[in-house]
Design a protein around this motif. Sequence first.
Motif, PDB file in Angstrom:
ATOM      1  N   GLU A   1      -9.560   4.116  17.642  1.00  0.00           N
ATOM      2  CA  GLU A   1      -8.646   4.132  16.497  1.00  0.00           C
ATOM      3  C   GLU A   1      -7.190   3.967  16.917  1.00  0.00           C
ATOM      4  O   GLU A   1      -6.306   3.828  16.077  1.00  0.00           O
ATOM      5  CB  GLU A   1      -8.804   5.442  15.712  1.00  0.00           C
ATOM      6  CG  GLU A   1     -10.210   5.671  15.166  1.00  0.00           C
ATOM      7  CD  GLU A   1     -10.556   4.723  14.003  1.00  0.00           C
ATOM      8  OE1 GLU A   1      -9.728   3.846  13.683  1.00  0.00           O
ATOM      9  OE2 GLU A   1     -11.653   4.876  13.440  1.00  0.00           O
TER      10      GLU A   1
ATOM     11  N   GLU B   1       0.819  -1.217   0.000  1.00  0.00           N
ATOM     12  CA  GLU B   1       0.000   0.000   0.000  1.00  0.00           C
ATOM     13  C   GLU B   1       0.850   1.263   0.000  1.00  0.00           C
ATOM     14  O   GLU B   1       0.484   2.277  -0.563  1.00  0.00           O
ATOM     15  CB  GLU B   1      -0.877   0.022   1.257  1.00  0.00           C
ATOM     16  CG  GLU B   1      -1.879  -1.101   1.346  1.00  0.00           C
ATOM     17  CD  GLU B   1      -3.045  -0.856   0.426  1.00  0.00           C
ATOM     18  OE1 GLU B   1      -3.637   0.225   0.527  1.00  0.00           O
ATOM     19  OE2 GLU B   1      -3.327  -1.739  -0.415  1.00  0.00           O
TER      20      GLU B   1
ATOM     21  N   LYS C   1      -4.797   3.440   8.258  1.00  0.00           N
ATOM     22  CA  LYS C   1      -6.100   4.127   8.300  1.00  0.00           C
ATOM     23  C   LYS C   1      -5.971   5.574   7.827  1.00  0.00           C
ATOM     24  O   LYS C   1      -6.825   6.071   7.095  1.00  0.00           O
ATOM     25  CB  LYS C   1      -6.645   4.115   9.733  1.00  0.00           C
ATOM     26  CG  LYS C   1      -7.145   2.757  10.181  1.00  0.00           C
ATOM     27  CD  LYS C   1      -7.738   2.882  11.563  1.00  0.00           C
ATOM     28  CE  LYS C   1      -7.804   1.532  12.266  1.00  0.00           C
ATOM     29  NZ  LYS C   1      -8.113   1.665  13.687  1.00  0.00           N
TER      30      LYS C   1
ATOM     31  N   ASN D   1      -5.685   5.805   4.093  1.00  0.00           N
ATOM     32  CA  ASN D   1      -6.927   5.525   3.375  1.00  0.00           C
ATOM     33  C   ASN D   1      -8.060   6.452   3.781  1.00  0.00           C
ATOM     34  O   ASN D   1      -9.184   6.279   3.332  1.00  0.00           O
ATOM     35  CB  ASN D   1      -7.340   4.065   3.623  1.00  0.00           C
ATOM     36  CG  ASN D   1      -6.328   3.109   3.034  1.00  0.00           C
ATOM     37  OD1 ASN D   1      -5.820   3.349   1.937  1.00  0.00           O
ATOM     38  ND2 ASN D   1      -5.996   2.062   3.764  1.00  0.00           N
ATOM     39  N   GLY D   2      -7.755   7.413   4.663  1.00  0.00           N
ATOM     40  CA  GLY D   2      -8.780   8.355   5.103  1.00  0.00           C
ATOM     41  C   GLY D   2      -9.929   7.677   5.811  1.00  0.00           C
ATOM     42  O   GLY D   2     -11.088   8.031   5.638  1.00  0.00           O
ATOM     43  N   GLU D   3      -9.627   6.655   6.611  1.00  0.00           N
ATOM     44  CA  GLU D   3     -10.692   5.843   7.216  1.00  0.00           C
ATOM     45  C   GLU D   3     -10.890   6.083   8.700  1.00  0.00           C
ATOM     46  O   GLU D   3     -11.429   5.239   9.390  1.00  0.00           O
ATOM     47  CB  GLU D   3     -10.365   4.353   7.040  1.00  0.00           C
ATOM     48  CG  GLU D   3     -10.603   3.834   5.655  1.00  0.00           C
ATOM     49  CD  GLU D   3     -10.094   2.402   5.522  1.00  0.00           C
ATOM     50  OE1 GLU D   3      -9.497   1.900   6.497  1.00  0.00           O
ATOM     51  OE2 GLU D   3     -10.297   1.834   4.449  1.00  0.00           O
ATOM     52  N   LEU D   4     -10.428   7.203   9.207  1.00  0.00           N
ATOM     53  CA  LEU D   4     -10.528   7.425  10.646  1.00  0.00           C
ATOM     54  C   LEU D   4     -11.948   7.853  11.013  1.00  0.00           C
ATOM     55  O   LEU D   4     -12.360   8.955  10.698  1.00  0.00           O
ATOM     56  CB  LEU D   4      -9.524   8.519  11.040  1.00  0.00           C
ATOM     57  CG  LEU D   4      -8.583   8.204  12.195  1.00  0.00           C
ATOM     58  CD1 LEU D   4      -7.989   6.824  12.075  1.00  0.00           C
ATOM     59  CD2 LEU D   4      -7.504   9.243  12.251  1.00  0.00           C
ATOM     60  N   GLN D   5     -12.693   6.963  11.667  1.00  0.00           N
ATOM     61  CA  GLN D   5     -14.099   7.255  11.959  1.00  0.00           C
ATOM     62  C   GLN D   5     -14.393   7.304  13.447  1.00  0.00           C
ATOM     63  O   GLN D   5     -15.150   8.139  13.917  1.00  0.00           O
ATOM     64  CB  GLN D   5     -15.005   6.181  11.333  1.00  0.00           C
ATOM     65  CG  GLN D   5     -14.878   6.051   9.828  1.00  0.00           C
ATOM     66  CD  GLN D   5     -15.416   7.263   9.097  1.00  0.00           C
ATOM     67  OE1 GLN D   5     -16.229   8.010   9.638  1.00  0.00           O
ATOM     68  NE2 GLN D   5     -14.956   7.472   7.874  1.00  0.00           N
TER      69      GLN D   5
END
Lengths: 77, 348
Positions: free
Chosen positions: B169, B46, B156, B159-163
């Motif tokens: 997290e 990645e 994370k 991939n801009g996946e921090l929720q």
Amino acid sequence: MVKEIERAGFPVVHIATIVPISLTVGANRIVPGVAIPHPLGNPDLPAEEEFALRRSLIERAFRALTTDVEEQTVFDC
Amino acid sequence: MTKRVVHYVNQFFAGQGGEESAHLEPVTVEGALGPGLQLQALLGDEAQVVATVWCGDNHFAENLESTRREVLRRIASFEPDLVIAGPAFNAGRYGMACGEVCRSVTEELNVPALTGLYPENPGVEIYSRDIYIVPVADSARGMKVALQAMGALAAKLLNGELQGTAEEEGYLSRGRRKNFFFAENGAVRAVEMALAKFHGQPFRTEFEMPVFDRVPPAPALKDLKGATIALVNSGGVVPMGNPDRIEVSSASHFGRYSLESLEDLTAQAFESVHGGYDRTYVNDDPDRVVPLDALRALEKEGVFGRLYEYYFSTVGTGTPVKNCSRFGTEIAEQLKADGVDAVILTST
């Protein structure tokens, strides 16, 4: 240590080179040191000048101890 | 497309030596180095660690602004998608350097950055609001777990996946709030929390209050000429041979040593056992950390009353805050009993 000694009522002057860390640990009177491995000296100077430098830092520390402060204060000159 | 990562480490983790190399200026190396090799393995295809920038800890801490700018310039030249610094565990100087690097990258390059610090590292209080800090162990013994946690957060962020929340997290709270919908309304949640508290069951507040433990400044010395002043240091200066066996790191106790009839701390009679800085200079002249010679001169001139007949010493590196607090309390008790008026505390 600075904080607990001060909590007991003693004015404490912290002579340390990394001032941001001194501020973080809660020192109220701070005198910046010369360098991390020799806060009160400079091995590049001749002995007499190094002694004078050390003496001047202690005099500044005395000025810090005899100055009333309201908040964390860095005595950098 | 493969994402680009730049890694920052200190001289030690770059394999360039310990304290004797802590003065070295920033250096750029292409590709991954040291802990970066393991990060690369964790990131897989990645992302690629395209460069490592390293710098000596003393150089960074003593020239904070200029070094910060120089390291940022070097990092920016690789146009990274993410910057990782450390992990710095409980190292004070290294933690500051990692914090400075990450904050600069976040604010000036607008690129996400993360580091790994032990929660008691002073860098946490300074930088945790501005950057992502993964909580890690207090020493490099925890390297493997630290890199896994940092690698997971890195993936994370890339991939801009921090929720979720900071805890979910895997980073320390940045004190930020996000709006989202709960299944139950606030009244129901508050009553549930109150009942849990009443029954002694665990509950989690939704609004954590900051903890400030500041000690108000003690009043200034009124009469310097009549004052008894004591010396304390965290630079590990002890009588030759370290009679109390103070640890080189993570000290469990402090020592009290007599200054009676001494005018100067000589290299023959005193040494430093501190494991966190280059002891060459203090071992050549221990007055560089415990300034006895200058204090004796000022005492003779009558600038202040007298120097307390003992000095206290411990090692500040890697030492848990809990221990440091206890040392401070115990030292203060002795100073009080002996009528000391003020304290000079020196740190390396």
